[in-house]
Design a protein around this motif. Structure first.
Motif, PDB file in Angstrom:
ATOM      1  N   PRO A 173       3.238   4.141  -1.535  1.00  0.00           N
ATOM      2  CA  PRO A 173       3.320   4.454  -2.866  1.00  0.00           C
ATOM      3  C   PRO A 173       4.744   3.975  -3.484  1.00  0.00           C
ATOM      4  O   PRO A 173       5.028   3.639  -4.575  1.00  0.00           O
ATOM      5  CB  PRO A 173       3.126   5.864  -2.798  1.00  0.00           C
ATOM      6  CG  PRO A 173       2.120   6.115  -1.782  1.00  0.00           C
ATOM      7  CD  PRO A 173       2.511   5.170  -0.761  1.00  0.00           C
ATOM      8  N   ALA A 176      -5.493   1.756  -2.623  1.00  0.00           N
ATOM      9  CA  ALA A 176      -4.498   1.060  -2.136  1.00  0.00           C
ATOM     10  C   ALA A 176      -5.029   0.018  -1.755  1.00  0.00           C
ATOM     11  O   ALA A 176      -4.403  -1.331  -1.941  1.00  0.00           O
ATOM     12  CB  ALA A 176      -3.507   1.676  -1.243  1.00  0.00           C
ATOM     13  N   LYS A 197      -2.144   5.180  -5.269  1.00  0.00           N
ATOM     14  CA  LYS A 197      -1.540   4.814  -4.106  1.00  0.00           C
ATOM     15  C   LYS A 197      -1.441   6.169  -3.236  1.00  0.00           C
ATOM     16  O   LYS A 197      -1.143   6.237  -2.150  1.00  0.00           O
ATOM     17  CB  LYS A 197      -0.733   3.851  -3.968  1.00  0.00           C
ATOM     18  CG  LYS A 197      -1.075   2.558  -4.216  1.00  0.00           C
ATOM     19  CD  LYS A 197       0.307   1.504  -4.228  1.00  0.00           C
ATOM     20  CE  LYS A 197      -0.363   0.090  -4.536  1.00  0.00           C
ATOM     21  NZ  LYS A 197       0.846  -0.971  -4.525  1.00  0.00           N
ATOM     22  N   ILE A 213       0.641  -1.157   0.045  1.00  0.00           N
ATOM     23  CA  ILE A 213       0.072   0.119   0.119  1.00  0.00           C
ATOM     24  C   ILE A 213       0.937   1.178   0.199  1.00  0.00           C
ATOM     25  O   ILE A 213       0.210   2.212  -0.161  1.00  0.00           O
ATOM     26  CB  ILE A 213      -0.821   0.053   1.155  1.00  0.00           C
ATOM     27  CG1 ILE A 213      -0.132   0.007   2.441  1.00  0.00           C
ATOM     28  CG2 ILE A 213      -1.980  -1.082   1.073  1.00  0.00           C
ATOM     29  CD1 ILE A 213      -1.127   0.152   3.650  1.00  0.00           C
TER      30      ILE A 213
END
Length: 570
Positions: free
Chosen positions: A400, A473, A523, A398
């Motif tokens: 980025p 995400a 995300k 999750i």
């Protein structure tokens, strides 16, 4: 010729595509020169081959063994509680300080070490942290040798060991994050870590009193733990040099960046952006862990005594029954990792772990029969089984930028450590206030924790399907790797996200696929929600602060100290 080259590029996977664009820069050339000077680098002009699966297996085995000594010693002090109190002439309050010191040290230290792991890599920090654990184990062993029985030395040794224990698993995860990507063996490697960890802790915990009784002193149990800590330290050193050898001999890709692994981490990793730019889904996972992780781990601290009270048996029978929770995860976690690598469903497993924990606590709270008690412990073992791999995997999934993985995991772990101190101190106070030293009132605390973990994970699971664009995400963490590209395109179309031409050209030069770029944009934290993210950070720091306050109150109350620091699933 150009058309044939274009067709070849199109047939490559996104990960292969990244490798094809990498060009050796000045720094990577320096690394190769250094490797050749150490005699294990490739010859000049030689083309590197891909890393063989056999070497990947060696990386997994050696890395898993780096924390074998750490987990072996996890349950030693608690298992030897009666003997240590008798020999060192301390009370419950002092023993509580001795055992909980690991949790307190790591409430803030984990975050700092997480930054360091992201900045300098997992292999170097594994050696340093394993060295701290070894030094602490030897100091504690010396404190019990020749009838010295020094409580201050035990405290010193525990602090030294705590520095290594709290983040050593984080360094392991960072190594695996470098060598294995999501859907490409990362979840399996995490499952293997915790399978070995559970076996080590079960063996150390179940043999501690046997060794102390048969050899005449609990110092022997501590010295054996020190020898195993030395073995783990040597494994960490081996991983450090193996990593250098592999990236000198083979074309090893850093799965966190998609570029060639040269042993160098970008300088930007050591800054506050890693905290400020974490998405909402991350903080929801932290909220889940505050209740589920802390609840499951802290219940270990009373499981033996609780089994004695319910079964009306001695410490040996109670210890064996309560240690059952370690065996099932040891067998199943690697296979669970394989399932996650193939099918995803990370949020689903979080919900399943919370649900089995809730069922276990409901059975213990509202029934006092032996069959129900056994069923409750089976559900508790299942909860332990489905906790570690999904939580470690989802933190990476999750965030980025995966290069901040160790930092994100460290934040979660620090808050969990504080939550463990809170619930164990409160439970100890409730137990001490009962007339017959019963643990029944304390079970209510674990029941509340279990209910809240189910509420948080259930909400995330519902949002991932009903409103996938709100928590993208979370939605992507549910998707199987083979369907990830299609799901990314679908979500980007709904949210109106597109990659600009300038960014596309820059990514092409860096070897980053369009799918990876879109995934990172999905995300990324939502603009305008900075206040909410800062609020979550403030709440997390508040939990840590309350943990320290509760520890001080616990020392003042003299509550039963039985926290097992560094237990599996953190």
């Amino acid at each position: 010729m150009a058309a044939g080259t274009q067709q070849e590029v199109e047939r490559r996977s996104p990960v292969d595509e990244k490798s094809s664009y990498d060009q050796p820069d000045e720094k990577s050339s320096d690394v190769q020169v250094a490797a050749r000077s150490l005699s294990y680098g490739p010859t000049e002009g030689a083309r590197k081959n891909r890393l063989p699966y056999s070497w990947q297996l060696v990386v997994i085995i050696l890395t898993c063994l780096c924390t074998f000594g750490n987990h072996w010693s996890n349950g030693l002090i608690v298992s030897l509680k009666t003997t240590i109190i008798k020999e060192t002439h301390i009370n419950n309050s002092q023993f509580a300080t001795l055992v909980a010191i690991t949790n307190l040290v790591n409430t803030f230290l984990c975050i700092a070490l997480g930054f360091c792991i992201d900045k300098w890599g997992g292999t170097l920090l594994s050696v340093i942290l394993a060295g701290f654990h070894l030094s602490g184990a030897m100091v504690m062993s010396g404190a019990a040798t020749n009838n010295l029985n020094s409580y201050p030395l035990l405290i010193v040794g525990k602090v030294l060991a705590a520095i290594g224990d709290g983040s050593l698993d984080n360094a392991q995860h960072r190594i695996f994050a470098t060598y294995f990507g999501p859907g490409r063996g990362f979840a399996f490697s995490i499952g293997a870590i915790w399978g070995i960890a559970n076996l080590a802790q079960f063996t150390g915990q179940s043999t501690a009193n046997v060794i102390a009784t048969n050899l005449g002193s609990y110092a022997w149990a501590l010295w054996i733990s020190s020898v195993i800590a030395l073995f783990s330290f040597l494994c960490a050193v081996s991983v450090f040099f193996l990593d250098r050898y592999l990236r000198a001999r083979y074309d090893v890709m850093d799965q966190t960046s998609g570029k060639r692994h040269v042993g160098l981490v970008k300088s930007g990793a050591f800054n506050l952006k890693a905290i400020r730019h974490l998405p909402l889904t991350f903080w929801l996972v932290v909220g889940f862990a505050v209740f589920e992780n802390a609840g499951v781990q802290s219940f270990v601290s009373i499981s033996t005594q609780f089994a004695q009270q319910r079964l009306k048996k001695g410490a040996v029978i109670g210890g064996w029954v309560s240690s059952f929770y370690l065996l099932l995860p040891a067998c199943l976690t690697p296979f669970l990792g394989i399932y996650i690598d193939v099918y995803g469903q990370r949020i689903g497993f979080l919900f399943l772990s919370g649900l089995t924990f809730l069922i276990s606590m409901l059975l213990l709270k509202f029934s006092h029969t032996v069959p129900t008690f056994i069923a409750a412990y089976v559900f508790y073992a299942l909860s332990q089984c489905v906790t570690p791999a999904p939580q470690v995997e989802i933190i990476r999934s999750i965030i980025p930028d995966p290069q901040y993985f160790a930092t994100g995991f460290a934040i979660k772990k620090s808050v969990v450590q504080a939550s463990i101190v809170i619930i164990t101190t409160a439970a100890g106070k409730l137990q001490d206030d009962t007339k017959n030293d019963s643990l029944d009132p304390a079970v209510t605390l674990w029941l509340v924790y279990a209910f809240l973990s189910v509420a948080v994970s259930g909400s995330m699971l519902f949002m991932s399907y009903a409103f996938p664009t709100v928590l993208p995400a979370a939605r992507l963490s549910q998707v199987a790797p083979r369907r990830l590209a299609a799901e990314v395109d679908k979500l980007c179309e709904v949210k109106g996200i597109a990659v600009s031409r300038e960014q596309a050209k820059e990514n092409e030069l860096d070897g980053v696929s369009e799918t990876k770029t879109k995934e990172k944009l999905l995300k990324a934290p939502i603009e305008g929600w900075e206040g909410i993210r800062w609020l979550f950070l403030a709440v997390s720091l508040g939990v840590i602060f309350i943990g320290w306050i509760m520890f001080g109150l616990g020392v003042n109350w003299g509550v039963h100290g039985s926290v097992i620091a560094g237990t599996t699933g953190e």
